[in-house]
Design a protein around this motif. Structure first.
Motif, PDB file in Angstrom:
ATOM      1  N   ALA A  43      11.201   5.209   7.266  1.00  0.00           N
ATOM      2  CA  ALA A  43      12.396   4.546   7.282  1.00  0.00           C
ATOM      3  C   ALA A  43      12.929   4.783   8.960  1.00  0.00           C
ATOM      4  O   ALA A  43      13.294   4.050   9.664  1.00  0.00           O
ATOM      5  CB  ALA A  43      13.263   5.326   6.607  1.00  0.00           C
ATOM      6  N   SER A  44      12.501   5.910   9.607  1.00  0.00           N
ATOM      7  CA  SER A  44      12.802   6.277  10.745  1.00  0.00           C
ATOM      8  C   SER A  44      11.944   5.492  11.827  1.00  0.00           C
ATOM      9  O   SER A  44      12.744   5.018  12.955  1.00  0.00           O
ATOM     10  CB  SER A  44      12.712   7.881  11.248  1.00  0.00           C
ATOM     11  N   TYR A  45      10.883   5.537  11.612  1.00  0.00           N
ATOM     12  CA  TYR A  45      10.049   4.380  12.501  1.00  0.00           C
ATOM     13  C   TYR A  45      10.524   3.156  12.437  1.00  0.00           C
ATOM     14  O   TYR A  45      10.463   2.276  13.386  1.00  0.00           O
ATOM     15  CB  TYR A  45       8.423   4.500  12.201  1.00  0.00           C
TER      16      TYR A  45
ATOM     17  N   LEU B 214       0.889  -1.248   0.002  1.00  0.00           N
ATOM     18  CA  LEU B 214       0.117   0.173  -0.136  1.00  0.00           C
ATOM     19  C   LEU B 214       0.790   1.200   0.043  1.00  0.00           C
ATOM     20  O   LEU B 214       1.858   1.145   0.348  1.00  0.00           O
ATOM     21  CB  LEU B 214      -1.018   0.169   1.087  1.00  0.00           C
ATOM     22  N   PRO B 215       0.478   2.321  -0.476  1.00  0.00           N
ATOM     23  CA  PRO B 215       1.070   3.600  -0.347  1.00  0.00           C
ATOM     24  C   PRO B 215       1.306   3.857   1.064  1.00  0.00           C
ATOM     25  O   PRO B 215       0.342   3.566   1.961  1.00  0.00           O
ATOM     26  CB  PRO B 215       0.040   4.880  -0.867  1.00  0.00           C
ATOM     27  N   GLY B 216       2.361   4.325   1.349  1.00  0.00           N
ATOM     28  CA  GLY B 216       2.698   4.563   3.130  1.00  0.00           C
ATOM     29  C   GLY B 216       2.770   5.651   3.669  1.00  0.00           C
ATOM     30  O   GLY B 216       2.710   6.990   2.863  1.00  0.00           O
ATOM     31  N   PRO B 217       3.193   6.146   4.647  1.00  0.00           N
ATOM     32  CA  PRO B 217       3.454   7.464   5.159  1.00  0.00           C
ATOM     33  C   PRO B 217       4.614   7.751   4.393  1.00  0.00           C
ATOM     34  O   PRO B 217       5.279   7.349   3.602  1.00  0.00           O
ATOM     35  CB  PRO B 217       3.946   6.955   6.659  1.00  0.00           C
ATOM     36  N   GLY B 218       5.090   9.125   4.419  1.00  0.00           N
ATOM     37  CA  GLY B 218       6.177   9.647   4.043  1.00  0.00           C
ATOM     38  C   GLY B 218       7.524   8.847   3.904  1.00  0.00           C
ATOM     39  O   GLY B 218       7.768   8.038   5.003  1.00  0.00           O
TER      40      GLY B 218
END
Length: 307
Positions: free
Chosen positions: A202-204, A193-197
């Motif tokens: 990557a940071s999470y 799915l399209p994700g967060p930025g």
């Protein structure tokens, strides 16, 4: 060999022109621990490979830091590569068109320094790079050629993890796209799915893993904790699964020769994906909060779709 995932396309008529706001494609993402200065050379080489492979198809537009789109044709050759090699860090978003989803896209986020607040929330610096290939590219080049290209994109990158497979690309996640994303992801578990930025995800994520995809890239520390490529290979028994060591520290798992989305209504549950998910379960990332228009409960169910 035919593509084994459905074609998806949603268009809107905007001021008399049909624009695509949602379509399927092949998404390739690598997550790299460290600072921009440590990865920028390798990412630039991967971008060169990607652009060379696209040939007549190309990235046409890029987004500036003020949120405006500009034609790459108006810039000097090597413009994106020079942005990547800026030691102060880089955030790049480039697409085939600025107003329509084309399946051609490059994104990168890399931080040179981390402010105190960022460091407190995300103790490990992470960079991430994303490439999109349209379904037509897969159909014309063939599955093995595309697999080889993706492996070469990742071979020189210092990734901790990565994934490549069918995905749904949306211009935005809103009321026009949410019903289709919900329906397709529920029926076809192989679709990402399209994700967060990209940078936030990557940071999470850190060095944890996204769910298995057609190609799942594993690096330190997870591959080491699994005992290496040979130990991982011994735990996977699906005849279509292939484990390839890229270096002593990194490997790629191919779940069959063809990228698949599966179809739960037809009984195609992607058993090889489920087998790999069970092996990787202790390291899988669990997102907190909403994801697009999905609630946290829907996100959790989707993330655990292979378990």
């Amino acid at each position: 060999m035919a593509v084994r995932f459905p074609r998806v396309q949603t268009t809107l008529n905007i001021e008399g022109e049909e624009v695509t706001i949602l379509r399927e494609g092949l998404r390739v993402v690598f997550y790299m621990p460290g600072f921009h200065e440590e990865v920028m050379g390798a990412v630039t080489q991967a971008l060169d490979r990607y652009l060379h492979a696209l040939e007549l198809e190309s990235l046409g537009w890029y987004l500036d830091y003020d949120g405006y789109w500009w034609a790459l044709a108006e810039e000097e050759p090597g413009f994106l590569q020079r942005k990547l090699m800026d030691p102060r860090g880089a955030s790049i978003e480039a697409r085939g068109r600025p107003d329509s989803v084309t399946g051609i896209r490059f994104s990168y986020v890399g931080h040179s320094t981390i402010p105190a607040l960022f460091a407190r929330d995300f103790p490990q610096p992470m960079c991430a790079v994303e490439f999109w290939l349209p379904t037509g590219f897969l159909e014309t080049r063939g599955n093995e050629a595309v697999r080889s290209l993706i492996v070469e994109l990742g071979r020189g990158l210092p990734f901790s993890s990565g994934h490549a497979g069918p995905a749904l690309e949306a211009w935005s996640w809103g009321h026009h796209t949410t019903p289709i994303l919900r329906d397709r992801s529920a029926r076809h578990p192989g679709f990402d799915l399209p994700g967060p930025g990209l940078g936030a995800l990557a940071s999470y994520l850190g060095t944890k893993l996204r769910p298995p995809a057609w190609l799942t890239f594993l690096g330190p520390p997870v591959l080491h904790e699994l005992g290496g490529a040979e130990a991982l290979r011994s735990r996977l028994h699906s005849p279509s699964t292939r484990v390839e060591a890229l270096s002593p520290e990194r490997a790629v798992v191919s779940l069959g020769p063809v990228p698949e989305a599966g179809d739960l209504e037809a009984g195609d549950t992607l058993p090889a994906y489920r087998e790999l998910a069970r092996v990787l379960e202790p390291w899988l990332y669990a997102h907190k909060g909403s994801w697009g228009d999905f609630t946290e409960a829907e996100v959790r169910q989707w993330e655990r779709r292979f378990l």
